[in-house]
Design a protein around this motif. Structure first.
Motif, PDB file in Angstrom:
ATOM      1  N   MET A  80      82.782 122.131 -18.223  1.00  0.00           N
ATOM      2  CA  MET A  80      83.993 121.471 -18.696  1.00  0.00           C
ATOM      3  C   MET A  80      84.689 120.790 -17.525  1.00  0.00           C
ATOM      4  N   GLN A  81      85.071 119.561 -17.724  1.00  0.00           N
ATOM      5  CA  GLN A  81      85.754 118.787 -16.689  1.00  0.00           C
ATOM      6  C   GLN A  81      87.262 118.838 -16.916  1.00  0.00           C
ATOM      7  N   THR A  82      87.992 118.786 -15.824  1.00  0.00           N
ATOM      8  CA  THR A  82      89.447 118.680 -15.897  1.00  0.00           C
ATOM      9  C   THR A  82      89.870 117.417 -15.159  1.00  0.00           C
ATOM     10  N   ILE A  83      91.065 116.957 -15.440  1.00  0.00           N
ATOM     11  CA  ILE A  83      91.602 115.782 -14.751  1.00  0.00           C
ATOM     12  C   ILE A  83      91.662 116.047 -13.247  1.00  0.00           C
ATOM     13  N   GLU A  84      92.119 117.240 -12.880  1.00  0.00           N
ATOM     14  CA  GLU A  84      92.223 117.600 -11.462  1.00  0.00           C
ATOM     15  C   GLU A  84      90.845 117.619 -10.797  1.00  0.00           C
ATOM     16  N   ASN A  85      89.869 118.189 -11.463  1.00  0.00           N
ATOM     17  CA  ASN A  85      88.515 118.254 -10.927  1.00  0.00           C
ATOM     18  C   ASN A  85      87.954 116.854 -10.691  1.00  0.00           C
ATOM     19  N   ILE A  86      88.091 115.979 -11.655  1.00  0.00           N
ATOM     20  CA  ILE A  86      87.576 114.612 -11.529  1.00  0.00           C
ATOM     21  C   ILE A  86      88.306 113.869 -10.420  1.00  0.00           C
ATOM     22  N   ASN A  87      89.614 113.998 -10.363  1.00  0.00           N
ATOM     23  CA  ASN A  87      90.372 113.336  -9.293  1.00  0.00           C
ATOM     24  C   ASN A  87      89.942 113.826  -7.919  1.00  0.00           C
ATOM     25  N   ASN A  88      89.638 115.127  -7.795  1.00  0.00           N
ATOM     26  CA  ASN A  88      89.160 115.665  -6.515  1.00  0.00           C
ATOM     27  C   ASN A  88      87.798 115.079  -6.148  1.00  0.00           C
ATOM     28  N   VAL A  89      86.910 114.970  -7.121  1.00  0.00           N
ATOM     29  CA  VAL A  89      85.589 114.378  -6.855  1.00  0.00           C
ATOM     30  C   VAL A  89      85.754 112.934  -6.389  1.00  0.00           C
ATOM     31  N   ILE A  90      86.640 112.199  -7.045  1.00  0.00           N
ATOM     32  CA  ILE A  90      86.880 110.800  -6.668  1.00  0.00           C
ATOM     33  C   ILE A  90      87.441 110.704  -5.248  1.00  0.00           C
ATOM     34  N   LYS A  91      88.371 111.584  -4.893  1.00  0.00           N
ATOM     35  CA  LYS A  91      88.972 111.562  -3.557  1.00  0.00           C
ATOM     36  C   LYS A  91      87.985 111.949  -2.459  1.00  0.00           C
ATOM     37  N   GLU A  92      87.063 112.868  -2.790  1.00  0.00           N
ATOM     38  CA  GLU A  92      86.167 113.424  -1.776  1.00  0.00           C
ATOM     39  C   GLU A  92      84.873 112.641  -1.580  1.00  0.00           C
ATOM     40  N   ASN A  93      84.601 111.652  -2.420  1.00  0.00           N
ATOM     41  CA  ASN A  93      83.334 110.935  -2.348  1.00  0.00           C
ATOM     42  C   ASN A  93      83.555 109.438  -2.257  1.00  0.00           C
ATOM     43  N   LEU A  94      82.647 108.784  -1.574  1.00  0.00           N
ATOM     44  CA  LEU A  94      82.730 107.346  -1.384  1.00  0.00           C
ATOM     45  C   LEU A  94      82.463 106.585  -2.684  1.00  0.00           C
ATOM     46  N   ALA A  95      81.504 107.080  -3.462  1.00  0.00           N
ATOM     47  CA  ALA A  95      81.148 106.416  -4.715  1.00  0.00           C
ATOM     48  C   ALA A  95      81.001 107.455  -5.827  1.00  0.00           C
ATOM     49  N   VAL A  96      81.652 107.189  -6.949  1.00  0.00           N
ATOM     50  CA  VAL A  96      81.633 108.123  -8.071  1.00  0.00           C
ATOM     51  C   VAL A  96      81.499 107.344  -9.373  1.00  0.00           C
ATOM     52  N   VAL A 155      82.053 108.120 -13.321  1.00  0.00           N
ATOM     53  CA  VAL A 155      82.510 109.046 -14.344  1.00  0.00           C
ATOM     54  C   VAL A 155      82.025 108.467 -15.658  1.00  0.00           C
ATOM     55  N   TYR A 156      81.120 109.192 -16.313  1.00  0.00           N
ATOM     56  CA  TYR A 156      80.474 108.705 -17.528  1.00  0.00           C
ATOM     57  C   TYR A 156      81.054 109.429 -18.731  1.00  0.00           C
ATOM     58  N   PHE A 157      81.734 108.675 -19.583  1.00  0.00           N
ATOM     59  CA  PHE A 157      82.361 109.221 -20.773  1.00  0.00           C
ATOM     60  C   PHE A 157      81.437 108.987 -21.964  1.00  0.00           C
ATOM     61  N   SER A 158      81.089 110.069 -22.661  1.00  0.00           N
ATOM     62  CA  SER A 158      80.200 109.968 -23.812  1.00  0.00           C
ATOM     63  C   SER A 158      80.488 111.110 -24.769  1.00  0.00           C
ATOM     64  N   ALA A 159      79.688 111.184 -25.839  1.00  0.00           N
ATOM     65  CA  ALA A 159      79.803 112.264 -26.819  1.00  0.00           C
ATOM     66  C   ALA A 159      78.424 112.563 -27.383  1.00  0.00           C
ATOM     67  N   VAL A 190      79.836 112.264 -12.608  1.00  0.00           N
ATOM     68  CA  VAL A 190      80.579 113.225 -13.410  1.00  0.00           C
ATOM     69  C   VAL A 190      80.446 112.794 -14.861  1.00  0.00           C
ATOM     70  N   SER A 191      80.043 113.713 -15.716  1.00  0.00           N
ATOM     71  CA  SER A 191      79.921 113.418 -17.144  1.00  0.00           C
ATOM     72  C   SER A 191      81.056 114.084 -17.904  1.00  0.00           C
ATOM     73  N   VAL A 192      81.652 113.326 -18.809  1.00  0.00           N
ATOM     74  CA  VAL A 192      82.760 113.838 -19.610  1.00  0.00           C
ATOM     75  C   VAL A 192      82.403 113.685 -21.085  1.00  0.00           C
ATOM     76  N   ASP A 193      82.423 114.789 -21.813  1.00  0.00           N
ATOM     77  CA  ASP A 193      82.194 114.794 -23.257  1.00  0.00           C
ATOM     78  C   ASP A 193      83.539 114.570 -23.932  1.00  0.00           C
ATOM     79  N   VAL A 194      83.763 113.375 -24.443  1.00  0.00           N
ATOM     80  CA  VAL A 194      85.067 113.034 -25.010  1.00  0.00           C
ATOM     81  C   VAL A 194      85.363 113.790 -26.298  1.00  0.00           C
ATOM     82  N   SER A 195      84.350 114.338 -26.943  1.00  0.00           N
ATOM     83  CA  SER A 195      84.605 115.117 -28.158  1.00  0.00           C
ATOM     84  C   SER A 195      85.256 116.458 -27.831  1.00  0.00           C
TER      85      SER A 195
END
Length: 71
Positions: A1-17, A19-23, A50-55
């Motif tokens: 499960m992804q959280t907003i905080e987790n995704i933002n941290n990945v974005i801050k810590e990596n040069l290229a990210v 985020v794939y939103f799907s269901a 990072v994969s995000v299940d929008v459902s």
């Protein structure tokens, strides 16, 4: 499960990210993701995905302005 905080941290810590939103019910999402992963893996050494299940994670999707999939 992804959280907003987790995704933002990945974005801050990596040069290229990516985020794939799907269901699970999105056939286009399932057809597109392997092609994207293959292209990324063969062309970029350091690329976080990072994969995000929008459902399940609707709040995360809305936070990033995602209202249609795949994105």
């Amino acid at each position: 499960m992804q959280t907003i905080e987790n995704i933002n941290n990945v974005i801050k810590e990596n040069l290229a990210v990516m985020v794939y939103f799907s269901a699970p019910t999105c056939n286009v999402c399932h057809a597109l993701k392997p092609k994207l992963l293959e292209a990324i893996e063969s062309n970029f050494e350091k690329f976080e995905i990072v994969s995000v299940d929008v459902s399940v994670e609707q709040e995360v999707a809305a936070n990033f302005g995602v209202f249609a999939i795949p994105t």
